[in-house]
Design a protein around this motif. Structure first.
Motif, PDB file in Angstrom:
ATOM      1  N   ALA A  86     -13.124  -4.040  25.832  1.00 19.51           N
ATOM      2  CA  ALA A  86     -12.646  -5.320  25.311  1.00 19.51           C
ATOM      3  C   ALA A  86     -12.471  -6.331  26.441  1.00 19.51           C
ATOM      4  CB  ALA A  86     -11.327  -5.135  24.575  1.00 19.51           C
ATOM      5  N   ARG A  87     -12.875  -7.543  26.155  1.00 19.16           N
ATOM      6  CA  ARG A  87     -12.706  -8.658  27.092  1.00 19.16           C
ATOM      7  C   ARG A  87     -12.193  -9.844  26.298  1.00 19.16           C
ATOM      8  NH1 ARG A  87     -14.551  -6.477  31.375  1.00 19.16           N
ATOM      9  NH2 ARG A  87     -16.517  -5.398  31.527  1.00 19.16           N
ATOM     10  N   GLY A  88     -11.182 -10.501  26.806  1.00 20.72           N
ATOM     11  CA  GLY A  88     -10.619 -11.652  26.107  1.00 20.72           C
ATOM     12  C   GLY A  88      -9.735 -11.226  24.949  1.00 20.72           C
ATOM     13  N   SER A  89      -9.538 -12.125  24.010  1.00 24.80           N
ATOM     14  CA  SER A  89      -8.669 -11.815  22.879  1.00 24.80           C
ATOM     15  C   SER A  89      -9.389 -10.894  21.896  1.00 24.80           C
ATOM     16  CB  SER A  89      -8.231 -13.100  22.178  1.00 24.80           C
ATOM     17  OG  SER A  89      -9.300 -13.643  21.453  1.00 24.80           O
ATOM     18  N   LEU A  90      -8.630 -10.032  21.243  1.00 24.47           N
ATOM     19  CA  LEU A  90      -9.224  -9.080  20.309  1.00 24.47           C
ATOM     20  C   LEU A  90      -9.766  -9.771  19.066  1.00 24.47           C
ATOM     21  CD1 LEU A  90      -6.943  -5.939  20.439  1.00 24.47           C
ATOM     22  CD2 LEU A  90      -9.178  -6.296  21.451  1.00 24.47           C
ATOM     23  N   GLU A  91      -9.173 -10.895  18.665  1.00 25.39           N
ATOM     24  CA  GLU A  91      -9.674 -11.608  17.488  1.00 25.39           C
ATOM     25  C   GLU A  91     -11.096 -12.104  17.722  1.00 25.39           C
ATOM     26  OE1 GLU A  91      -6.680 -12.582  18.934  1.00 25.39           O
ATOM     27  OE2 GLU A  91      -5.403 -11.461  17.549  1.00 25.39           O
ATOM     28  N   GLU A  92     -11.320 -12.728  18.865  1.00 25.99           N
ATOM     29  CA  GLU A  92     -12.658 -13.231  19.193  1.00 25.99           C
ATOM     30  C   GLU A  92     -13.634 -12.077  19.402  1.00 25.99           C
ATOM     31  OE1 GLU A  92     -12.154 -15.690  22.608  1.00 25.99           O
ATOM     32  OE2 GLU A  92     -10.923 -17.156  21.535  1.00 25.99           O
ATOM     33  N   PHE A  93     -13.169 -11.010  20.053  1.00 23.30           N
ATOM     34  CA  PHE A  93     -14.029  -9.854  20.308  1.00 23.30           C
ATOM     35  C   PHE A  93     -14.424  -9.187  19.000  1.00 23.30           C
ATOM     36  CE2 PHE A  93     -15.039  -5.583  21.888  1.00 23.30           C
ATOM     37  CZ  PHE A  93     -15.888  -5.912  22.922  1.00 23.30           C
ATOM     38  N   THR A  94     -13.474  -9.075  18.077  1.00 21.70           N
ATOM     39  CA  THR A  94     -13.761  -8.481  16.773  1.00 21.70           C
ATOM     40  C   THR A  94     -14.757  -9.328  15.997  1.00 21.70           C
ATOM     41  OG1 THR A  94     -11.552  -7.524  16.705  1.00 21.70           O
ATOM     42  CG2 THR A  94     -12.726  -7.679  14.614  1.00 21.70           C
ATOM     43  N   ALA A  95     -14.573 -10.636  16.039  1.00 17.72           N
ATOM     44  CA  ALA A  95     -15.502 -11.527  15.341  1.00 17.72           C
ATOM     45  C   ALA A  95     -16.917 -11.382  15.903  1.00 17.72           C
ATOM     46  CB  ALA A  95     -15.026 -12.971  15.453  1.00 17.72           C
ATOM     47  N   ALA A  96     -17.034 -11.263  17.217  1.00 13.02           N
ATOM     48  CA  ALA A  96     -18.351 -11.094  17.836  1.00 13.02           C
ATOM     49  C   ALA A  96     -18.972  -9.754  17.442  1.00 13.02           C
ATOM     50  CB  ALA A  96     -18.231 -11.192  19.355  1.00 13.02           C
ATOM     51  N   LEU A  97     -18.166  -8.691  17.408  1.00 11.49           N
ATOM     52  CA  LEU A  97     -18.692  -7.382  16.999  1.00 11.49           C
ATOM     53  C   LEU A  97     -19.139  -7.398  15.543  1.00 11.49           C
ATOM     54  CD1 LEU A  97     -16.242  -4.814  18.644  1.00 11.49           C
ATOM     55  CD2 LEU A  97     -18.643  -5.168  19.183  1.00 11.49           C
ATOM     56  N   GLN A  98     -18.358  -8.027  14.681  1.00 10.18           N
ATOM     57  CA  GLN A  98     -18.720  -8.078  13.273  1.00 10.18           C
ATOM     58  C   GLN A  98     -19.947  -8.945  13.045  1.00 10.18           C
ATOM     59  OE1 GLN A  98     -14.988  -9.182  11.450  1.00 10.18           O
ATOM     60  NE2 GLN A  98     -14.498  -7.056  10.999  1.00 10.18           N
ATOM     61  N   ALA A  99     -20.124  -9.969  13.847  1.00  9.84           N
ATOM     62  CA  ALA A  99     -21.329 -10.787  13.730  1.00  9.84           C
ATOM     63  C   ALA A  99     -22.566  -9.992  14.176  1.00  9.84           C
ATOM     64  CB  ALA A  99     -21.182 -12.049  14.571  1.00  9.84           C
ATOM     65  N   GLN A 100     -22.390  -9.145  15.170  1.00 11.32           N
ATOM     66  CA  GLN A 100     -23.505  -8.373  15.701  1.00 11.32           C
ATOM     67  C   GLN A 100     -23.827  -7.148  14.841  1.00 11.32           C
ATOM     68  OE1 GLN A 100     -22.837  -7.010  19.684  1.00 11.32           O
ATOM     69  NE2 GLN A 100     -24.856  -6.100  19.889  1.00 11.32           N
ATOM     70  N   HIS A 101     -22.803  -6.436  14.368  1.00 10.48           N
ATOM     71  CA  HIS A 101     -23.013  -5.171  13.672  1.00 10.48           C
ATOM     72  C   HIS A 101     -22.698  -5.227  12.177  1.00 10.48           C
ATOM     73  CE1 HIS A 101     -23.657  -3.039  17.447  1.00 10.48           C
ATOM     74  NE2 HIS A 101     -22.603  -3.660  17.928  1.00 10.48           N
ATOM     75  N   GLY A 102     -22.233  -6.344  11.691  1.00 10.40           N
ATOM     76  CA  GLY A 102     -21.880  -6.457  10.278  1.00 10.40           C
ATOM     77  C   GLY A 102     -20.414  -6.128  10.040  1.00 10.40           C
ATOM     78  N   GLU A 103     -19.940  -6.539   8.867  1.00 10.99           N
ATOM     79  CA  GLU A 103     -18.551  -6.280   8.508  1.00 10.99           C
ATOM     80  C   GLU A 103     -18.312  -4.778   8.453  1.00 10.99           C
ATOM     81  OE1 GLU A 103     -16.021  -8.520   7.894  1.00 10.99           O
ATOM     82  OE2 GLU A 103     -17.404 -10.054   8.585  1.00 10.99           O
TER      83      GLU A 103
END
Length: 150
Positions: A86-103
């Motif tokens: 994890a880098r930065g805030s978890l909210e932004e990191f989670t949003a990036a992961l969900q955009a890349q791998h899907g909900e």
């Protein structure tokens, strides 16, 4: 394929939380596991004396130790496992992961921090008198209020 994002900061605690998920049959459908390591923060005093590259090296070594304990359990089911730091805030990191791998499902397997919920913390709360001096201060303040206008 389902996606499950797991946030981890301590391997032993995370293994205790993941074992029931794997045994409950949650993995009936194929699941892609994304294990996100949340490294402990380095204190301000230490960070003044350590270079950025040394901090990143330490975070990488920390993540390797945690992942080598968790990933084999998830791979034993024969499902793909992706590890991230994890880098930065978890909210932004989670949003990036969900955009890349899907909900997907999010599992917070991090150890709860003591004192994070001040409402549930035992003992005196801010604004409450503490000990003998708190009681004496309350009495003195009450006496001043009673005699101030008379």
């Amino acid at each position: 394929m389902d996606t499950t994002i797991v946030y981890v900061d301590e391997a032993a605690h995370a293994l205790g939380m993941l074992a029931p998920l794997l045994q409950s049959g949650q993995a009936r459908t194929p699941t892609r596991w994304i294990v996100v390591g949340c490294a402990p923060r380095i204190t301000h005093r230490v960070s003044k004396w350590v270079t950025h590259s040394a901090r990143e090296s330490w975070r990488g070594k920390w993540a390797e130790k945690v992942f080598e304990q968790i990933v084999p359990l998830l791979q034993a089911c024969g499902e793909p496992v992706i590890t991230q730091l994890a880098r930065g805030s978890l909210e932004e990191f989670t949003a990036a992961l969900q955009a890349q791998h899907g909900e997907g499902r999010i599992v917070d397997a991090r150890r709860p921090k003591p004192g994070a919920d001040l409402q549930a913390a035992p003992g005196p709360h801010p604004g409450e008198p503490r000990g003998v001096w708190g009681f004496a201060g309350m009495l003195a303040g009450s006496g001043l209020l009673l005699t101030a206008d008379y």
